[in-house]
Design an enzyme around this catalytic site. Structure first.
Site, PDB file in Angstrom:
ATOM      1  CG  ASP A  24      -0.110  -0.108   2.536  1.00  0.00           C
ATOM      2  OD1 ASP A  24       0.530  -1.163   2.729  1.00  0.00           O
ATOM      3  OD2 ASP A  24      -0.110   0.832   3.340  1.00  0.00           O
ATOM      4  CE1 TYR A 145       4.741   0.610  11.816  1.00  0.00           C
ATOM      5  CE2 TYR A 145       2.428   0.744  11.208  1.00  0.00           C
ATOM      6  CZ  TYR A 145       3.689   0.218  11.014  1.00  0.00           C
ATOM      7  OH  TYR A 145       3.896  -0.696  10.022  1.00  0.00           O
ATOM      8  CE  LYS A 176       3.245  -3.793   9.212  1.00  0.00           C
ATOM      9  NZ  LYS A 176       3.012  -3.507   7.774  1.00  0.00           N
TER      10      LYS A 176
END
Length: 265
Positions: A24, A145, A176
């Site tokens: 992406d 993140y 993730k």
């Protein structure tokens, strides 16, 4: 078995550990080296035995011949921002769960940057997406993140442990996160949740050996696989690299064994 469980099983199509290849990046940083021919790339990683690819909705028609059945599973990414923005860490939803279903997706993914000034909006979007995923029985990959302005904090195990827990509590199915740098601290992150945790690849590593050692250590810490983009698609031979990663995921290897394996690439 629920529909979501059926689809989650498809994401582990080759073994108990998954290889996801996110593609992406064209939205966030443009058509960088390695992303010139997406269909060719998907064909290569599929031959290497990747389990799934992540793409934005507009690329799905280009790669449909390499999806499902013996091909990769499709994960449609719902988030976007560009490096051209004055606040590129603010991710906006640009697709819906329903659109992903119509495109044949096995799962969807979202990107959340914690510590950012727009964290609250991204968490609100996370909640909305997870609700729709539950309604439709679609697994949700949460890319979590820590982006608070400090590069060190992006790999801080305490903060990543918190990020993983946020994803679990808001309804993710796969999490993730960045690798923390060592087995002991990443074990803390993995053990903070009851969901599969996969590692991000981050910026392109200085050597294949470093990448493979990182993957091996993450697996030893309990990770359920990888979600690595540019270190794969900017490799001279993506198919071969994915095959090697598959070998690491499905074997118990020492770092010395990894170094020997890296010499084959």
């Amino acid at each position: 078995m629920t529909g979501k469980e059926v689809r989650l099983n498809r994401l582990f199509k080759h073994s108990e550990r998954m290889i996801i290849v996110p593609l992406d990046h064209g939205v966030s940083v443009g058509p960088i080296q390695g992303l010139e021919d997406i269909p060719k790339l998907v064909k290569q990683v599929n031959k290497g035995r990747a389990d799934a690819v992540v793409v934005q909705k507009g690329l799905v028609p280009q790669i449909k011949d390499y999806l499902g059945g013996d091909g990769c599973e499709l994960i449609v990414h719902l988030s976007a921002s560009t490096a051209l923005s004055p606040n590129s860490n603010r991710k906006e939803l640009v697709a819906t769960v329903e659109q992903a279903i119509r495109l044949g997706a096995t799962a969807v993914s979202i990107h959340v940057n914690l510590g950012n000034s727009h964290e609250s909006e991204m968490l609100r979007d996370f909640g909305k997406v997870s609700n729709r995923c539950d309604q439709w029985g679609i697994p949700l990959l949460a890319m979590m993140y820590v982006r608070d302005g400090s590069n060190n904090n992006e790999f801080d195990w305490v903060k990543l442990k918190h990020a993983a827990r946020v994803a679990e509590e808001l309804g993710a199915d796969i999490i993730k996160v960045n690798y923390t740098g060592n087995v002991e601290s990443f074990s803390e992150v993995v053990n903070a949740v009851k969901l599969p945790v996969v590692i991000a690849g981050g910026p392109k590593t200085s050597s294949v050996k470093d990448l493979l050692i990182m993957i091996n250590e993450a697996i030893r810490a309990g990770a359920k696989g990888t979600s690595i983009g540019r270190n794969i698609f900017q490799s001279p031979d993506p198919e071969k690299l994915v095959r090697v990663i598959r070998q690491i995921l499905d074997s118990k290897m020492t770092n010395e064994g990894i170094k020997e394996l890296a010499r084959t690439l």
